[in-house]
Every structure is written in structure tokens, then in C-alpha cells.
Motif scaffolding. Structure first.
Motif, PDB file in Angstrom:
ATOM      1  N   ASP A  53       0.893  -1.157   0.000  1.00  0.00           N
ATOM      2  CA  ASP A  53       0.000   0.000   0.000  1.00  0.00           C
ATOM      3  C   ASP A  53       0.930   1.205   0.000  1.00  0.00           C
ATOM      4  O   ASP A  53       1.492   1.547   1.027  1.00  0.00           O
ATOM      5  CB  ASP A  53      -0.892  -0.034   1.242  1.00  0.00           C
ATOM      6  CG  ASP A  53      -1.815   1.178   1.315  1.00  0.00           C
ATOM      7  OD1 ASP A  53      -1.682   2.103   0.484  1.00  0.00           O
ATOM      8  OD2 ASP A  53      -2.666   1.200   2.217  1.00  0.00           O
ATOM      9  N   GLU A  54       1.140   1.782  -1.169  1.00  0.00           N
ATOM     10  CA  GLU A  54       2.203   2.778  -1.363  1.00  0.00           C
ATOM     11  C   GLU A  54       3.563   2.140  -1.066  1.00  0.00           C
ATOM     12  O   GLU A  54       4.467   2.794  -0.527  1.00  0.00           O
ATOM     13  CB  GLU A  54       1.963   4.021  -0.506  1.00  0.00           C
ATOM     14  CG  GLU A  54       0.651   4.724  -0.822  1.00  0.00           C
ATOM     15  CD  GLU A  54       0.523   5.109  -2.299  1.00  0.00           C
ATOM     16  OE1 GLU A  54       1.408   5.813  -2.792  1.00  0.00           O
ATOM     17  OE2 GLU A  54      -0.444   4.673  -2.948  1.00  0.00           O
ATOM     18  N   SER A  55       3.670   0.883  -1.409  1.00  0.00           N
ATOM     19  CA  SER A  55       4.920   0.137  -1.263  1.00  0.00           C
ATOM     20  C   SER A  55       4.823  -1.101  -2.135  1.00  0.00           C
ATOM     21  O   SER A  55       3.776  -1.370  -2.727  1.00  0.00           O
ATOM     22  CB  SER A  55       5.144  -0.267   0.198  1.00  0.00           C
ATOM     23  OG  SER A  55       4.094  -1.100   0.632  1.00  0.00           O
ATOM     24  N   ASP A  56       5.918  -1.871  -2.206  1.00  0.00           N
ATOM     25  CA  ASP A  56       5.939  -3.039  -3.079  1.00  0.00           C
ATOM     26  C   ASP A  56       5.228  -4.221  -2.414  1.00  0.00           C
ATOM     27  O   ASP A  56       5.248  -4.374  -1.193  1.00  0.00           O
ATOM     28  CB  ASP A  56       7.394  -3.416  -3.379  1.00  0.00           C
ATOM     29  CG  ASP A  56       7.537  -4.165  -4.694  1.00  0.00           C
ATOM     30  OD1 ASP A  56       6.530  -4.294  -5.419  1.00  0.00           O
ATOM     31  OD2 ASP A  56       8.655  -4.596  -5.006  1.00  0.00           O
ATOM     32  N   SER A  57       4.621  -5.041  -3.250  1.00  0.00           N
ATOM     33  CA  SER A  57       4.040  -6.288  -2.766  1.00  0.00           C
ATOM     34  C   SER A  57       5.046  -7.401  -3.020  1.00  0.00           C
ATOM     35  O   SER A  57       5.810  -7.346  -3.982  1.00  0.00           O
ATOM     36  CB  SER A  57       2.739  -6.602  -3.519  1.00  0.00           C
ATOM     37  OG  SER A  57       1.824  -5.541  -3.376  1.00  0.00           O
ATOM     38  N   GLU A  58       5.035  -8.419  -2.181  1.00  0.00           N
ATOM     39  CA  GLU A  58       5.966  -9.523  -2.411  1.00  0.00           C
ATOM     40  C   GLU A  58       5.415 -10.838  -1.902  1.00  0.00           C
ATOM     41  O   GLU A  58       4.709 -10.892  -0.893  1.00  0.00           O
ATOM     42  CB  GLU A  58       7.328  -9.231  -1.783  1.00  0.00           C
ATOM     43  CG  GLU A  58       7.315  -9.028  -0.285  1.00  0.00           C
ATOM     44  CD  GLU A  58       8.688  -8.695   0.261  1.00  0.00           C
ATOM     45  OE1 GLU A  58       9.328  -7.789  -0.292  1.00  0.00           O
ATOM     46  OE2 GLU A  58       9.109  -9.338   1.230  1.00  0.00           O
ATOM     47  N   GLY A  59       5.709 -11.899  -2.637  1.00  0.00           N
ATOM     48  CA  GLY A  59       5.454 -13.254  -2.185  1.00  0.00           C
ATOM     49  C   GLY A  59       6.793 -13.894  -1.882  1.00  0.00           C
ATOM     50  O   GLY A  59       7.799 -13.181  -1.747  1.00  0.00           O
ATOM     51  N   PRO A  60       6.842 -15.203  -1.764  1.00  0.00           N
ATOM     52  CA  PRO A  60       8.155 -15.854  -1.582  1.00  0.00           C
ATOM     53  C   PRO A  60       9.082 -15.447  -2.726  1.00  0.00           C
ATOM     54  O   PRO A  60       8.752 -15.636  -3.891  1.00  0.00           O
ATOM     55  CB  PRO A  60       7.822 -17.339  -1.634  1.00  0.00           C
ATOM     56  CG  PRO A  60       6.388 -17.417  -1.257  1.00  0.00           C
ATOM     57  CD  PRO A  60       5.747 -16.181  -1.790  1.00  0.00           C
ATOM     58  N   LYS A  61      10.248 -14.914  -2.393  1.00  0.00           N
ATOM     59  CA  LYS A  61      11.098 -14.327  -3.421  1.00  0.00           C
ATOM     60  C   LYS A  61      11.833 -15.355  -4.267  1.00  0.00           C
ATOM     61  O   LYS A  61      12.239 -15.067  -5.379  1.00  0.00           O
ATOM     62  CB  LYS A  61      12.140 -13.419  -2.772  1.00  0.00           C
ATOM     63  CG  LYS A  61      11.579 -12.166  -2.112  1.00  0.00           C
ATOM     64  CD  LYS A  61      11.357 -11.069  -3.128  1.00  0.00           C
ATOM     65  CE  LYS A  61      11.223  -9.730  -2.480  1.00  0.00           C
ATOM     66  NZ  LYS A  61      12.480  -9.198  -1.959  1.00  0.00           N
ATOM     67  N   SER A  62      12.018 -16.555  -3.712  1.00  0.00           N
ATOM     68  CA  SER A  62      12.849 -17.522  -4.434  1.00  0.00           C
ATOM     69  C   SER A  62      12.570 -18.931  -3.915  1.00  0.00           C
ATOM     70  O   SER A  62      11.911 -19.113  -2.885  1.00  0.00           O
ATOM     71  CB  SER A  62      14.325 -17.164  -4.249  1.00  0.00           C
ATOM     72  OG  SER A  62      15.158 -18.116  -4.875  1.00  0.00           O
TER      73      SER A  62
END
Lengths: 323, 392
Positions: A53-62
Motif C-alpha cells: 500500500d504505497e509500497s511493493d508487494s511480495e510473495g516468496p522471493k525464491s
């Protein structure tokens, strides 16, 4: 979610895959395999994510492949690595000291490598219980900025970090000790080889396989898809020297806001001389959840993809091995 | 946490049509893309602050001394903002960072906090101050935005199609600089009022690389700089051309100094299949220890000592007889095979198999037959008229 439920969910995805029409005009030939769903992990209950929310979203990166057929998933949002056996059952959760790791790899199924490019700017070596063994600062000769590291590549002669998809720097020797940094153009492979890949500026991708730092004209091939290639997602080879390239094809609208009209990943398999062996397509592409490593190639020639759906994380694999 | 106060897009869109004063809603400055990239890189290292948009710069670098970065901590049970707590004065969220780097909606000072800014989704549509551009045409000083996030592009795409960016990534990261990819949920945006041209045809810039070689860029279309070339430079010559790689064995211990991607590196010899040449070709620390077939061992042959099998001794293939068959009587040197101290003795191209552990390799029957025929043929050529007559 129970083990049975996770496998059932993966099975349902597999059933849906069988109903999928051909993926684009040059879909895989009948001989090419369909993706085999291996495991599904639902968001929030079994694997973490960050919804921006006004920032990056992320799931498991690797994720990483273990020699016993199991898989490691970097669940950095939950400060852990999920260690799964060859049936997808949980072996253990390996605790992580921070939520900023963005790549994971392993050596021999006994040593864990976790990379933090953006906060601590270190490569942490741990045992499979999470006890730290070595901690290496990334920045130094060959790596002026840790954020420019684009791949973590453990090899039999040491651990290499790729920089800006141009060259790789050896940061640990084969005993996992810090060493004088060597530089190799492209990605180092086993037996003294290296792979180099680059978009050609005309919608294709050029792949070259040569001895490391070979000064001669390296043999190469230019790969084109049905649509322009937007990104070279992954480039690697298996233990037999077969080369795997994963290409993101996409077509965008001609007018603002230039939204994507069609996209897919093309999976290409080549022999040691870069002769085409097989290809397939995956409809799963990078989502709004940031992900550093989407594809891995096992030494055994299995190609794996970690894809994100609305409901969770899906692990799939393609098997081109000769029966 | 300070409330955000983004400029309503509709109001901003009216700016070119209605003069609302020089201070409020002043157009962004006319400047080259490098000026935006400079402001962007000056924020690296400051904290992520949801609703924030201020930091301090020293040229194009962050001033982390005069202005202490804050600290962002996710609230218990949460992984990021807005469920987070920020302490300290300076920091920015993604849209506050890009708004300030772009100097929109107004050219505020970088260290001015609590000023107007846009939200991330604002950058996904055309605007009075920017145009949406295809993601395939991103260039330095552009933005890439989704409905929830926006980043500043600071370089052309790399060989794989990724871009170097500066972004206020999230609470646990702060404002960082990295190489990254984008999903198709992102769209590109290019700020207006950029100085249209920054160079002229024929202009070229050269920059030194890490510790050897250089990179160049040229002026394209009499207007903008191209992307930098890859770093290239000549390899060292003379005494500087050789080196000893760390931990190298065999041929891998002999290195050549190269200039690779702008860095001097000691390139070890390349390991290869172990053959019978007195070298450790495969770099495992042992000379001539390859498989019998790779070494050329085990083939029937006839030497001065009689018939035997080929064997790798001291880097050369010799014809070795069976254990002690002829050598004991004729071996004047009593020399021991250096490659196999426990093995046979050498004499005139003969090797007598003593207590060697080396075993004769299994040969495919067909290959054995072929080699036997060759040996017989060679023998006939040497000793009898039949061979030569057959060739006539």
C-alpha cells in the motif's frame, strides 16, 4: 491446510491444465510435456506475502531444488525457509534472522545459502537447522552495489553471484571460504563453461555457450517467440549440459495506457551445441507480487516454476527427460 | 504518522489551463533526465515512511549525517505499512519519493516534509505533468507504477530486460537501489518539461570501469545519450599476464590475467578430460588418473619386451607386459614408474607389471577384436612379406 488438501489443490490445477487450449499460435508440440503441478500452498496460512500500500508487494522471493528431489521455499515474510521433501511434505522450517532475504540456494542438501541484497547486503551460509556458518559482505571487487546482484549460483568450484546479468563474481571457494574474487562473463556453468544471454533489440534473445571467458567468437543462437520477448527470465543448464531458457513474451496495446494484451513464458530446451530440443509454454507469469527467482533447472533436467495465483503459491514442473 | 495530502489529479490536470500562482502548483522545472536521477539516487539509505516524502542530499548522494534516517517497524502481527510505526523525521513512501524526485506537484526542497504529493496509482494515467509510456520504452528518469507501488527508473534495461531502479520498497527495506523486473501490472510514465536534448551528434563520453578497461556512450539523434556500453579493456601483457589462481590444482593452477567486464581477474586453466600427458588435466590434484579409455590404456600392443597392453607411464603410453615377464633380466636402470610408485619398473619402452593396483580395463569385445586385428596387421607388416604384398 492439510497435506492431502495441498496435494488435492495441486491436482485440481492439473485437471484444469488438461482442459487448457493450446497456448498461443505456436503451442507445444504433442511430444512436449504439459506442466505437472507439484504442490500448492495457500497464502497467509502456509506461506507469507506482503500486500503493498504505497509500497511493493511480495510473495516468496525464491526457491531452490534439493538433490533428494525436495524443494526449499524462501518464505521471507514469515522469517523462514520452508524445507519440503520429495513428496512435498514438510521437513522443517529453517528460521531466518530477517525478512529482507531475496534468494535461496543449497549445496548438497546440507548447506543453505540465503542472499540479502538490499538491507544487510550479505550472503549468509547456514546449516539446514539455521545455524550460521559464514557471512560474506557482497560489496567489494566486482560488486560495487549489492542491489545489482541478479543471481545466486552455487557451483562445484564455489559460489558465484551474477551482476546486472552481465558477469559473475566468485565470492566463496569450494570449501565455502571467502576467496580472491574471480570474474566470469555471463553465468558460470560446470566443466568450465559459461552461458551468456541478452535481448537482441529486435524482439529476440541471443544465447551463447562457451568456455568461461573465452575470447573467441562463442557459438550462439537467437531465440524468437510468437510475440516479442520482453525479458529473459532464466538461463541455466542441467548435469548433461542441456541448456534451458525461459522467455517472457508479451504484446502491449498501441495506445495509452499500453496495457498488456497477451503474455506467456516460453520454455526452450537446447543441447550442448544450442540445437533446439523441445519447447513448451507456461501461462503463469510474474504477478504484482515481487519475485526474484521464478524458475529453476534441476541437475536431473526437470524444469520447475514457482507461480503465484490469487489463492497461493503453485509449484509446477516440466519433465523433458527421456523415459 | 502524518496524513498524506496528494494533489487531486483533476486539479493538477487543470494547471496548464488556469494560472493558480507561481508558488502553488508551479510546473516542475525544465531539466535534463540526469537531474531527476540525481535526486533519486540521493534518497538511497533513508527509511520507508508511509505518507512521507523528505530526505537530505549532498549532490547526488544521500546526506545521512545531517539528516538521520528514521526507522520503520511493522506492528506486531503485520508485515508492512500502513500497519507500521515510523520514528524519526526523514523518510518517504514510494509515491512520496517519486513525487519529490520528479518535483511534482511542485518543486519542493528535498528536505521539506509534509508537502503535497501524489499516490502511486496517479502515475498510471496520463497527467498534466507526465505521459504514460510503454514499459518496453523505459529510460532513465521515467517511473514504473502499479495501483499500489511506483519506482524511479535510473538506467536503461540490462541484457535480460531488467532495470536498475531506486524505490521506497517497504517498511523493512527503506529506500533502496536495485536491479528488478516488472509484472505487466506496471505501466511506464515519463515526466514532462524535460530538457529535450542534452548532447549533440558526435559527442561521446568515456568512463573508467572497476580496475581495467572503460565504457562509452554516444549521443543518439543529436539529442540523448545512449546506454553505456559494456566495460571492455585489453588483457594485461608481459609479466602481468600470468597468475596463480587460489586453490587451483593441475592445469587449473596456471592462470592468465584477464580484463573481464572492467575487472582484472585471474582466469584458471580450464579443466578437461584427463589424458596421458603428464598433466593434471581435470584439476583433481592427481596426474594421469583418468579412465583407461581416456588415457588410452589397455590396448593390445607389442613392445621391446614382447606383447602386452598399452599403459600410461610418466605421461607417455608404453607397451607393458604382464607381471615381471621379461624386465627382471634386462632392466638396467631399475627405475620406478613415477606415476605409479607401487607399480612396475621401466625399461626401453617396457613396463613390467609388478604389484601395481592398476587393473586392466575391461574392453568392449568388438573394440578388443578390432585392436587385436590391428596389432596382428602391424606385426605382419614388420616381420613378414605377406603384409607388404597385401599393400601392393
Amino acid at each position: 491446510m492439510s497435506k492431502q488438501a495441498r496435494h488435492l489443490a495441486a491436482g485440481l490445477v492439473g485437471a484444469l491444465l488438461c482442459l487448457l487450449p493450446a497456448l498461443g499460435p505456436a503451442a507445444a508440440s504433442p511430444a512436449d510435456p504439459l506442466p505437472e503441478p507439484w504442490l500448492f500452498l495457500p497464502w497467509d496460512t502456509e506461506v507469507g506475502r506482503v500486500r503493498g500500500d504505497e509500497s511493493d508487494s511480495e510473495g516468496p522471493k525464491s526457491f531452490a531444488l534439493k538433490p533428494d528431489g525436495g524443494v526449499l521455499i524462501l518464505d521471507q515474510a514469515n522469517l523462514r525457509v520452508i524445507d519440503l521433501d520429495d513428496r512435498g511434505d514438510l521437513v522443517r522450517h529453517v528460521p531466518l534472522p530477517a525478512a529482507t532475504f531475496d534468494d535461496v540456494e543449497q549445496l548438497g542438501g546440507e548447506t543453505l545459502l540465503v542472499l540479502d541484497r538490499l538491507a544487510a547486503r550479505t550472503l549468509l551460509v547456514m546449516d539446514m537447522q539455521g545455524s550460521p556458518l559464514v557471512d560474506v559482505a557482497l560489496e567489494g571487487r566486482g560488486i560495487p552495489r549489492a542491489g545489482s546482484v541478479t543471481a545466486l549460483l552455487p557451483r562445484s568450484d564455489g559460489v558465484w553471484l551474477e551482476v546486472a546479468h552481465r558477469y559473475s563474481v566468485k565470492v566463496l571457494d569450494h570449501d565455502l571460504e571467502p576467496c580472491t574474487r574471480q570474474i566470469v562473463l555471463g553465468r558460470p556453468m560446470e566443466r568450465g563453461f559459461a552461458l551468456r544471454g541478452a535481448k537482441d533489440g529486435r524482439g529476440g534473445v541471443t544465447v551463447q555457450r562457451a568456455m568461461r571467458n573465452d575470447r573467441g567468437a562463442a557459438p550462439g543462437i537467437t531465440l524468437y517467440g510468437d510475440d516479442p520477448i520482453r525479458r529473459l527470465v532464466w538461463l541455466d543448464e542441467d548435469a548433461l549440459g542441456r541448456v534451458y531458457a525461459v522467455l517472457h513474451e508479451a504484446v502491449f496495446a498501441d495506445t495509452s495506457p499500453f496495457r498488456v494484451r497477451r503474455e506467456a513464458y516460453r520454455l526452450v530446451v537446447m543441447d550442448q551445441t544450442l540445437g533446439l530440443l523441445a519447447q513448451s509454454e507456461s501461462p503463469w507469469v510474474l504477478t504484482t507480487y515481487d519475485q526474484r527467482v521464478e524458475v529453476r533447472v534441476g541437475a536431473d533436467g526437470l524444469l520447475w516454476q514457482m507461480a503465484f495465483t490469487d489463492d497461493g503459491v503453485l509449484l509446477l514442473r516440466w519433465d523433458w527427460r527421456t523415459p | 504518522m502524518r496524513p498524506r495530502s496528494p494533489l487531486p489529479p483533476l486539479l493538477a490536470a487543470l494547471v496548464p489551463l488556469f494560472s493558480l500562482g507561481d508558488v502553488l502548483l508551479a510546473a516542475p522545472p525544465s531539466e535534463p533526465p540526469e537531474a531527476i536521477v540525481c535526486r533519486g539516487t540521493s534518497a538511497e539509505g533513508f527509511s520507508y515512511e508511509w505518507g512521507g516524502e523528505c530526505w537530505c542530499a549532498s549532490g547526488c548522494a544521500p546526506d545521512l549525517t545531517s539528516c538521520q534516517p528514521g526507522v520503520c517497524t511493522p506492528n506486531p502481527g503485520y508485515s508492512g505499512c500502513p500497519n507500521c510505526t515510523h520514528t524519526g523525521t526523514y523518510g518517504a513512501d514510494c509515491s512520496g519519493f517519486v513525487s519529490k524526485a520528479w518535483q511534482v506537484p511542485e518543486p519542493y526542497a528535498l528536505n521539506a516534509c509534509d508537502v503535497s504529493r501524489y499516490t502511486a496509482s496517479s502515475f498510471t494515467a496520463d497527467h498534466a505533468y507526465w505521459d504514460v509510456v510503454p514499459m518496453t520504452e523505459l529510460q532513465p528518469a521515467d517511473a514504473a507504477a502499479s495501483q499500489t507501488h511506483v519506482v524511479l527508473i535510473i538506467d536503461y534495461e540490462d541484457p535480460y530486460g531488467e532495470h536498475e531502479v531506486v524505490e521506497a520498497k517497504g517498511c523493512v527495506y527503506g529506500i533502496i537501489r536495485q536491479s528488478r523486473s516488472f509484472s505487466s501490472s506496471f505501466s511506464g510514465a515519463r515526466r514532462k518539461y524535460l530538457t529535450s536534448c542534452v548532447c549533440s551528434d558526435g559527442d561521446q563520453e568515456v568512463e573508467s570501469c572497476g580496475d581495467c578497461g572503460s565504457k562509452t556512450r554516444t549521443c543518439e539523434n543529436d539529442c540523448l545519450w545512449s546506454a553505456w556500453s559494456a566495460c571492455q579493456g585489453p588483457d594485461p601483457t608481459g609479466a602481468d599476464a600470468t597468475c596463480a589462481p587460489e586453490g587451483g590444482e593441475g592445469v587449473c593452477a596456471e592462470g592468465q590475467m584477464l580484463c573481464v567486464a572492467g575487472w582484472l581477474t585471474c582466469q584458471p586453466g580450464i579443466p578437461s578430460t584427463e589424458i596421458c600427458d603428464g598433466l593434471d588435466n581435470d584439476c583433481d590434484g592427481v596426474v594421469d588418473n583418468g579412465t583407461p579409455s581416456n588415457l588410452g590404456e589397455g590396448y593390445p600392443c607389442t613392445g621391446d619386451c614382447g606383447e602386452g597392453l598399452s599403459r600410461c607411464v610418466g605421461g607417455e603410453l608404453v607397451c607393458a607386459t604382464d607381471a615381471g615377464a621379461t624386465c627382471d633380466a634386462t632392466d638396467p636402470t631399475d627405475a620406478t614408474d613415477p606415476a605409479d610408485p607401487g607399480g612396475g619398473k621401466l625399461f626401453g619402452g617396457c613396463a613390467c607389471q609388478g604389484s601395481s593396483d592398476r587393473s586392466t580395463p575391461p574392453l568392449a569385445p568388438g573394440l578388443l577384436l578390432l585392436l587385436s586385428l590391428l596389432a596382428v596387421r602391424l606385426l605382419r607388416r614388420r616381420t613378414g612379406p605377406g603384409a607388404s604384398s597385401r599393400h601392393q
